[in-house]
Write a protein that holds these residues in place. Structure first.
Motif, mmCIF file in Angstrom:
data_model
loop_
_atom_site.group_PDB
_atom_site.id
_atom_site.type_symbol
_atom_site.label_atom_id
_atom_site.label_comp_id
_atom_site.label_asym_id
_atom_site.label_seq_id
_atom_site.Cartn_x
_atom_site.Cartn_y
_atom_site.Cartn_z
ATOM 1 N N HIS A 46 -31.750 8.675 31.154
ATOM 2 C CA HIS A 46 -32.292 9.276 29.933
ATOM 3 C C HIS A 46 -32.904 8.198 29.048
ATOM 4 C CE1 HIS A 46 -30.306 13.251 30.371
ATOM 5 N NE2 HIS A 46 -29.469 12.545 31.101
ATOM 6 N N ALA A 47 -34.028 8.526 28.439
ATOM 7 C CA ALA A 47 -34.650 7.692 27.406
ATOM 8 C C ALA A 47 -34.846 8.611 26.206
ATOM 9 C CB ALA A 47 -35.976 7.124 27.888
ATOM 10 N N VAL A 48 -33.926 8.499 25.248
ATOM 11 C CA VAL A 48 -33.918 9.388 24.086
ATOM 12 C C VAL A 48 -34.434 8.621 22.873
ATOM 13 C CG1 VAL A 48 -32.511 10.881 22.612
ATOM 14 C CG2 VAL A 48 -31.895 10.583 25.028
ATOM 15 N N PRO A 49 -35.601 9.020 22.347
ATOM 16 C CA PRO A 49 -36.120 8.348 21.157
ATOM 17 C C PRO A 49 -35.268 8.676 19.937
ATOM 18 C CG PRO A 49 -37.584 10.135 21.818
ATOM 19 C CD PRO A 49 -36.489 10.070 22.826
ATOM 20 N N ARG A 50 -35.167 7.698 19.040
ATOM 21 C CA ARG A 50 -34.380 7.882 17.825
ATOM 22 C C ARG A 50 -35.188 7.421 16.614
ATOM 23 N NH1 ARG A 50 -28.924 8.705 18.591
ATOM 24 N NH2 ARG A 50 -29.214 9.520 16.502
ATOM 25 N N TRP A 51 -34.932 8.066 15.501
ATOM 26 C CA TRP A 51 -35.564 7.725 14.233
ATOM 27 C C TRP A 51 -34.483 7.634 13.174
ATOM 28 C CZ3 TRP A 51 -37.442 11.120 17.775
ATOM 29 C CH2 TRP A 51 -38.717 10.877 18.264
ATOM 30 N N GLY A 52 -34.702 6.773 12.176
ATOM 31 C CA GLY A 52 -33.768 6.704 11.065
ATOM 32 C C GLY A 52 -33.634 8.080 10.433
ATOM 33 N N GLY A 53 -32.413 8.561 10.296
ATOM 34 C CA GLY A 53 -32.178 9.865 9.685
ATOM 35 C C GLY A 53 -32.327 11.035 10.626
ATOM 36 N N ASP A 54 -32.503 10.788 11.951
ATOM 37 C CA ASP A 54 -32.674 11.929 12.857
ATOM 38 C C ASP A 54 -31.381 12.703 13.079
ATOM 39 O OD1 ASP A 54 -31.310 10.340 14.713
ATOM 40 O OD2 ASP A 54 -32.974 10.198 16.104
ATOM 41 N N THR A 55 -30.264 12.118 12.721
ATOM 42 C CA THR A 55 -29.016 12.861 12.776
ATOM 43 C C THR A 55 -28.752 13.369 11.371
ATOM 44 O OG1 THR A 55 -28.225 11.466 14.553
ATOM 45 C CG2 THR A 55 -26.577 12.743 13.405
ATOM 46 N N ASN A 56 -29.410 14.473 11.062
ATOM 47 C CA ASN A 56 -29.271 15.073 9.739
ATOM 48 C C ASN A 56 -28.318 16.254 9.812
ATOM 49 O OD1 ASN A 56 -30.756 17.261 10.788
ATOM 50 N ND2 ASN A 56 -32.677 16.350 10.134
ATOM 51 N N PHE A 100 -34.077 3.672 20.672
ATOM 52 C CA PHE A 100 -33.843 4.527 21.842
ATOM 53 C C PHE A 100 -32.388 4.454 22.261
ATOM 54 C CE2 PHE A 100 -38.303 3.652 22.068
ATOM 55 C CZ PHE A 100 -38.863 4.815 22.581
ATOM 56 N N ASN A 101 -31.904 5.561 22.792
ATOM 57 C CA ASN A 101 -30.688 5.562 23.582
ATOM 58 C C ASN A 101 -31.158 5.632 25.025
ATOM 59 O OD1 ASN A 101 -29.468 7.547 21.059
ATOM 60 N ND2 ASN A 101 -28.375 5.703 21.637
ATOM 61 N N ILE A 102 -30.801 4.620 25.820
ATOM 62 C CA ILE A 102 -31.165 4.560 27.233
ATOM 63 C C ILE A 102 -29.864 4.595 28.016
ATOM 64 C CG2 ILE A 102 -32.250 3.180 29.057
ATOM 65 C CD1 ILE A 102 -34.274 3.975 26.963
ATOM 66 N N GLY A 103 -29.762 5.512 28.975
ATOM 67 C CA GLY A 103 -28.525 5.519 29.734
ATOM 68 C C GLY A 103 -28.464 6.525 30.861
ATOM 69 N N MET A 146 -40.635 3.789 26.823
ATOM 70 C CA MET A 146 -40.374 3.327 25.457
ATOM 71 C C MET A 146 -41.670 2.999 24.732
ATOM 72 S SD MET A 146 -37.015 0.978 26.222
ATOM 73 C CE MET A 146 -36.834 0.423 24.530
ATOM 74 N N ARG A 147 -42.556 2.262 25.388
ATOM 75 C CA ARG A 147 -43.838 1.914 24.763
ATOM 76 C C ARG A 147 -44.652 3.166 24.448
ATOM 77 N NH1 ARG A 147 -44.161 -2.038 29.161
ATOM 78 N NH2 ARG A 147 -43.459 -4.026 28.363
ATOM 79 N N THR A 148 -44.664 4.108 25.377
ATOM 80 C CA THR A 148 -45.451 5.330 25.215
ATOM 81 C C THR A 148 -44.930 6.166 24.059
ATOM 82 O OG1 THR A 148 -46.011 5.359 27.571
ATOM 83 C CG2 THR A 148 -46.204 7.446 26.372
ATOM 84 N N VAL A 149 -43.637 6.390 24.020
ATOM 85 C CA VAL A 149 -43.063 7.206 22.945
ATOM 86 C C VAL A 149 -43.241 6.518 21.591
ATOM 87 C CG1 VAL A 149 -40.947 8.257 22.044
ATOM 88 C CG2 VAL A 149 -41.479 8.439 24.473
ATOM 89 N N PRO A 162 -33.840 18.884 25.405
ATOM 90 C CA PRO A 162 -33.891 17.545 24.792
ATOM 91 C C PRO A 162 -32.937 17.373 23.615
ATOM 92 C CG PRO A 162 -35.747 18.868 24.076
ATOM 93 C CD PRO A 162 -35.032 19.680 25.112
ATOM 94 N N TYR A 163 -32.454 16.146 23.469
ATOM 95 C CA TYR A 163 -31.682 15.773 22.289
ATOM 96 C C TYR A 163 -32.610 15.511 21.117
ATOM 97 C CZ TYR A 163 -27.635 15.407 25.303
ATOM 98 O OH TYR A 163 -26.631 15.698 26.180
ATOM 99 N N ASN A 164 -33.769 14.963 21.394
ATOM 100 C CA ASN A 164 -34.806 14.691 20.395
ATOM 101 C C ASN A 164 -36.160 14.933 21.036
ATOM 102 O OD1 ASN A 164 -33.465 13.992 18.031
ATOM 103 N ND2 ASN A 164 -33.401 11.813 18.494
ATOM 104 N N ALA A 165 -37.174 15.107 20.230
ATOM 105 C CA ALA A 165 -38.532 15.253 20.744
ATOM 106 C C ALA A 165 -38.913 14.009 21.536
ATOM 107 C CB ALA A 165 -39.505 15.466 19.583
ATOM 108 N N GLY A 166 -39.511 14.206 22.696
ATOM 109 C CA GLY A 166 -39.904 13.075 23.537
ATOM 110 C C GLY A 166 -38.804 12.565 24.442
ATOM 111 N N HIS A 167 -37.691 13.285 24.554
ATOM 112 C CA HIS A 167 -36.571 12.893 25.415
ATOM 113 C C HIS A 167 -37.021 12.954 26.874
ATOM 114 C CE1 HIS A 167 -32.111 13.918 26.651
ATOM 115 N NE2 HIS A 167 -32.673 13.049 27.474
ATOM 116 N N LEU A 168 -37.154 11.789 27.478
ATOM 117 C CA LEU A 168 -37.601 11.674 28.864
ATOM 118 C C LEU A 168 -36.446 11.370 29.803
ATOM 119 C CD1 LEU A 168 -40.799 9.527 28.273
ATOM 120 C CD2 LEU A 168 -40.747 11.861 29.166
ATOM 121 N N MET A 169 -36.639 11.748 31.046
ATOM 122 C CA MET A 169 -35.723 11.342 32.110
ATOM 123 C C MET A 169 -36.548 10.631 33.172
ATOM 124 S SD MET A 169 -33.097 14.547 32.385
ATOM 125 C CE MET A 169 -34.398 15.725 32.676
#
Length: 183
Positions: free
Chosen positions: A133-143, A112-115, A100-103, A64-71
């Motif tokens: 891919h459905a990748v959840p994102r949070w502010g500051g997750d690219t630290n 989210f990044n969806i693609g 998206m709703r679940t995460v 995963p790129y982030n926690a909760g990264h679904l395909m």
């Protein structure tokens, strides 16, 4: 520490579990060993399946790129979005919304990044079997960890994430009247 440039010491963070993926170990060479065809034959727990629909299933990304990264993956082994039937396209869309709703409900994702990467030249690691891919994102997750350390920090092991998301998915699907097979 090593010196990786003029006066710049560089720390190394080791993630040896990724080497198998980088070297292509376990990557499919054809339809007969496609992981997206094998996963539905496994138990949800072993395959990291979060939900199963009539034509599409949701599975956690093993890398995963982030926690909760679904395909979101059609059961049929097809390489291109244009190969999907109208029913598959509709269910893929519904599964994307439910993902998206679940995460968001479970972890409060800010975005989210969806693609889809269509073909190996577009970056698809498994180009022969379409997956979104459905990748959840949070502010500051690219630290500094992924940017400088080239390492992702995940707060849960995948099995725990799967259990949490599968339970929330079933509840979300019931509320949205989205048919779910198994869970």
């Amino acid at each position: 520490m090593t010196d990786d440039g003029p006066g710049k010491p560089f720390e190394h963070l080791w993630t040896p579990y990724r080497m198998a993926y980088i070297q292509g170990e376990g990557k499919p060479t054809g339809a007969h060993d496609c992981p997206f065809c094998v996963i539905p034959t496994m138990s949800d727990e072993d395959g990291l399946v979060v939900a199963r629909g009539a034509t599409v299933y949701a599975v956690l990304n093993l890398y995963p790129y982030n926690a909760g990264h679904l395909m979101l993956v059609p059961y049929r082994h097809v390489p291109d979005y244009t190969d999907l039937t109208a029913e598959e396209v509709a269910e893929l869309g519904a599964f994307t919304q439910t993902a998206m709703r679940t995460v968001r409900a479970v972890s409060g994702a800010h975005g989210f990044n969806i693609g889809m990467n269509q073909g190996s030249v577009a970056g698809a690691g498994i180009a022969d079997h379409l997956h979104q891919h459905a990748v959840p994102r949070w502010g500051g997750d690219t630290n500094f960890m992924p940017v400088i350390g080239l390492t992702r920090v995940l707060p849960q092991v995948l099995a725990e994430t799967r259990t949490l998301l599968a339970g929330a998915w079933s509840q979300e699907a019931a509320e949205q009247a989205v048919p779910v097979r198994g869970a």
